[in-house]
Design a protein around this motif. Structure first.
Motif, mmCIF file in Angstrom:
data_model
loop_
_atom_site.group_PDB
_atom_site.id
_atom_site.type_symbol
_atom_site.label_atom_id
_atom_site.label_comp_id
_atom_site.label_asym_id
_atom_site.label_seq_id
_atom_site.Cartn_x
_atom_site.Cartn_y
_atom_site.Cartn_z
ATOM 1 N N LYS A 147 -9.099 -13.209 13.782
ATOM 2 C CA LYS A 147 -8.964 -14.600 14.202
ATOM 3 C C LYS A 147 -9.224 -15.560 13.040
ATOM 4 O O LYS A 147 -10.085 -15.322 12.198
ATOM 5 C CB LYS A 147 -9.942 -14.914 15.340
ATOM 6 C CG LYS A 147 -9.574 -14.235 16.652
ATOM 7 C CD LYS A 147 -10.516 -14.655 17.769
ATOM 8 C CE LYS A 147 -10.111 -13.992 19.084
ATOM 9 N NZ LYS A 147 -11.034 -14.338 20.193
ATOM 10 N N LYS A 148 -8.476 -16.634 13.015
ATOM 11 C CA LYS A 148 -8.707 -17.687 12.038
ATOM 12 C C LYS A 148 -9.898 -18.523 12.491
ATOM 13 O O LYS A 148 -10.223 -18.542 13.688
ATOM 14 C CB LYS A 148 -7.454 -18.553 11.900
ATOM 15 C CG LYS A 148 -6.223 -17.771 11.449
ATOM 16 C CD LYS A 148 -5.003 -18.663 11.419
ATOM 17 C CE LYS A 148 -3.789 -17.912 10.887
ATOM 18 N NZ LYS A 148 -3.390 -16.779 11.767
ATOM 19 N N PRO A 149 -10.585 -19.193 11.561
ATOM 20 C CA PRO A 149 -11.794 -19.950 11.924
ATOM 21 C C PRO A 149 -11.591 -20.895 13.103
ATOM 22 O O PRO A 149 -12.468 -21.023 13.962
ATOM 23 C CB PRO A 149 -12.129 -20.708 10.634
ATOM 24 C CG PRO A 149 -11.582 -19.846 9.553
ATOM 25 C CD PRO A 149 -10.325 -19.244 10.105
#
Length: 238
Positions: A147-149
């Protein structure tokens, strides 16, 4: 802060942890050696690993969760009501499974987020690690792989208060003091939980303490957003 979040989409939580064993002598020789190595940096030279073991609850490798308290908002007669419940006891597998079920049945939507104070550094990873130890498949809200931030569904009131200052740490108790919120530390504090659990065997006292912290995290977020604080009549145990 003008947070663009619906309060009803947030699950507030706090956890209480203790050392996995009641005393140092109950550990295997291998575990004792691993604990010595793990804590060599944190311990003062004159403090032995055995003496330091009372703090083992802060590491998921040497501690266990005995309570997860959660709270969430519901709109009741045009006014916010905050409902609180807890998963607790000696059976960590059971309470983790019950918590996972809550995430997957009532807080599984993409808009739902988890919120805790210092949650990104402690509560969220601690829960995830203990689930892996017990071979419990991670719920989506705790599985961050790939997952991206900005895709991570976690909100942290400590991080919000930092305003980008990564060196800054402010305890929940200090925040309540400066923001005019009733303090949750009117009975015990985190350093006393292991004693209350293993010596007093008073889990109800720990649950009460954990639930107060959960309520306080919600109060802090309300203050951050310049919204009215919860009154006692707005808080319901379920």
């Amino acid at each position: 802060m003008n947070l663009k979040l619906k309060l009803s989409n947030i699950l507030f939580l706090d956890i209480e942890t203790v050392p996995a064993e009641s005393n140092w002598q109950n550990l295997t020789t291998t575990t004792q050696e691993l604990f010595k190595k793990k804590t060599s940096y944190q311990r003062k030279e004159e403090t032995t690993a055995a003496e330091f073991y009372e703090r083992a609850g802060i590491w998921a490798e040497f501690g266990k969760i005995i309570c997860i308290s959660v709270g969430y908002f519901v709109l009741n007669d045009e006014k916010n009501q905050f409902r609180v419940t807890s998963f607790f006891g000696d059976d960590e597998f059971k309470l983790l499974s019950e918590f996972k079920n809550l995430l997957e049945t009532h807080f599984s939507k993409p808009a739902n987020v988890l919120c805790a104070h210092n949650g990104k550094e402690f509560d969220f990873p601690f829960i995830a690690r203990r689930m892996i130890v017990h071979q419990i498949p991670l719920p989506k809200k705790l599985n961050l792989f790939g997952k991206k931030p900005w895709e991570i569904p976690h909100l942290d009131t400590l991080e919000l208060w930092k305003f980008g200052d990564y060196k800054h740490y402010t305890s929940l108790n200090l925040l309540t003091s400066i923001l005019g919120i009733p303090s949750p530390k009117d009975d015990i504090d985190g350093s006393e939980v292991a004693k209350v659990y293993y010596i007093e065997k008073n889990i109800k006292r720990i649950v009460n303490y954990c639930e107060k912290d959960t309520i306080t995290v919600a109060q802090v977020l309300l203050r951050f957003n310049n919204q009215p604080l919860l009154e006692e009549k707005d808080i319901v145990n379920v």
